[in-house]
Design an enzyme around this catalytic site. Structure first.
Site, PDB file in Angstrom:
ATOM      1  N   ILE A  61       0.827  -1.310  -0.112  1.00  0.00           N
ATOM      2  CA  ILE A  61       0.004  -0.037   0.124  1.00  0.00           C
ATOM      3  C   ILE A  61       0.793   1.352   0.010  1.00  0.00           C
ATOM      4  O   ILE A  61       0.334   2.379  -0.354  1.00  0.00           O
ATOM      5  CB  ILE A  61      -1.184   0.003   1.214  1.00  0.00           C
ATOM      6  CG1 ILE A  61      -2.114   0.966   1.067  1.00  0.00           C
ATOM      7  CG2 ILE A  61      -0.273   0.173   2.471  1.00  0.00           C
ATOM      8  CD1 ILE A  61      -2.920   0.743  -0.219  1.00  0.00           C
ATOM      9  N   TYR A  62       2.165   1.107   0.230  1.00  0.00           N
ATOM     10  CA  TYR A  62       3.144   2.441   0.190  1.00  0.00           C
ATOM     11  C   TYR A  62       2.951   2.857  -1.286  1.00  0.00           C
ATOM     12  O   TYR A  62       3.655   2.323  -2.044  1.00  0.00           O
ATOM     13  CB  TYR A  62       4.463   2.046   0.933  1.00  0.00           C
ATOM     14  CG  TYR A  62       4.280   1.622   2.458  1.00  0.00           C
ATOM     15  CD1 TYR A  62       3.613   1.960   3.109  1.00  0.00           C
ATOM     16  CD2 TYR A  62       5.720   1.193   2.911  1.00  0.00           C
ATOM     17  CE1 TYR A  62       3.379   1.623   4.533  1.00  0.00           C
ATOM     18  CE2 TYR A  62       5.649   0.803   4.370  1.00  0.00           C
ATOM     19  CZ  TYR A  62       4.661   0.999   4.917  1.00  0.00           C
ATOM     20  OH  TYR A  62       4.478   0.562   6.270  1.00  0.00           O
ATOM     21  N   GLY A  63       2.753   3.983  -1.373  1.00  0.00           N
ATOM     22  CA  GLY A  63       2.534   4.607  -2.649  1.00  0.00           C
ATOM     23  C   GLY A  63       1.746   3.751  -3.727  1.00  0.00           C
ATOM     24  O   GLY A  63       2.144   3.601  -4.882  1.00  0.00           O
TER      25      GLY A  63
END
Length: 229
Positions: A61-63
């Site tokens: 989900i990071y970026g």
């Protein structure tokens, strides 16, 4: 080059310090702009190599996958020696989001395959569930079975969880144990200002089951691995 101490994570030794990469590629929270920030990340990566810091924590989900892609690109451009030393932990988010739409069953195994593609590797050291969920059909048994498969397939050397409280942790530990897999870690926010994991009995439950603590937001360092010795 400084020597980074190693500590026990599950059954393996890993660097005691881990660099969190939430901001790498994240435009919505951290205003990442490639033309402005990527060169800085290259310098950061080089500094990590020089310092002997080789443990990186990321998540799908990071970026929306960009953090993993950036790590994969930096890893590809690294020296062979450093590539062999790099230890990667990543996470599966158990909620629908772009690239991971699901309704009737967890998509943990498939999500790991996509993370490996973005990272450009065949295996990660640690694969974690980013948080507990009570969505219909997504039982602990269903999630635990797929998490165990991630390790048994060889795509992850170890498996863990993140942001799980005491009861949630014990449930996942018991499910994985039935599948012959040890729960290696739980990544939670812990600092002198936030002592809930200790006050709630979570730490005691982890110590009893040989589950390592990945303490995030514990200091100026993004991630500090604490182990029981």
């Amino acid at each position: 080059m400084s020597v980074i101490k190693t500590l026990t994570l599950g059954t393996r030794q890993v660097p005691a310090l881990c660099l969190g990469t939430w901001a790498w590629g994240d435009k919505h929270v951290w205003d990442y702009q490639e033309d402005r920030d990527y060169k800085n990340l290259q310098q950061t990566w080089k500094a990590c190599e020089e310092l002997g810091l080789s443990f990186f924590d990321t998540a799908e989900i990071y970026g929306y996958g960009e953090s993993e892609r950036i790590i994969g690109k930096l890893l590809k451009d690294s020296s062979e020696g450093y590539r062999k030393k790099v230890v990667i932990a990543t996470k599966y988010l158990p909620f629908p989001h772009p690239g991971n739409w699901f309704f009737f069953r967890p998509a943990i195994v498939n999500a790991l395959k996509k993370s490996l593609e973005r990272l450009g590797v065949d295996q990660v050291e640690l694969y974690q569930i980013h948080g507990a969920t009570s969505l219909p059909f997504h039982t602990y048994e269903a999630q635990g079975q797929q998490l165990a498969e991630c390790q048994k397939s060889g795509m992850a050397k170890q498996v863990g969880v993140s942001n799980f409280n005491k009861d949630e942790l014990i449930k996942m530990y018991d499910v994985l144990k039935k599948h012959g897999v040890q729960l290696a870690s739980n990544q939670v926010e812990f600092s002198l200002l936030r002592t809930l994991p200790e006050d709630s009995g979570l730490f005691a439950a982890m110590k009893e089951r040989n589950i390592a603590l990945l303490a995030c937001k514990s200091s100026a360092l993004p991630l500090l691995l604490s182990a029981y010795t």
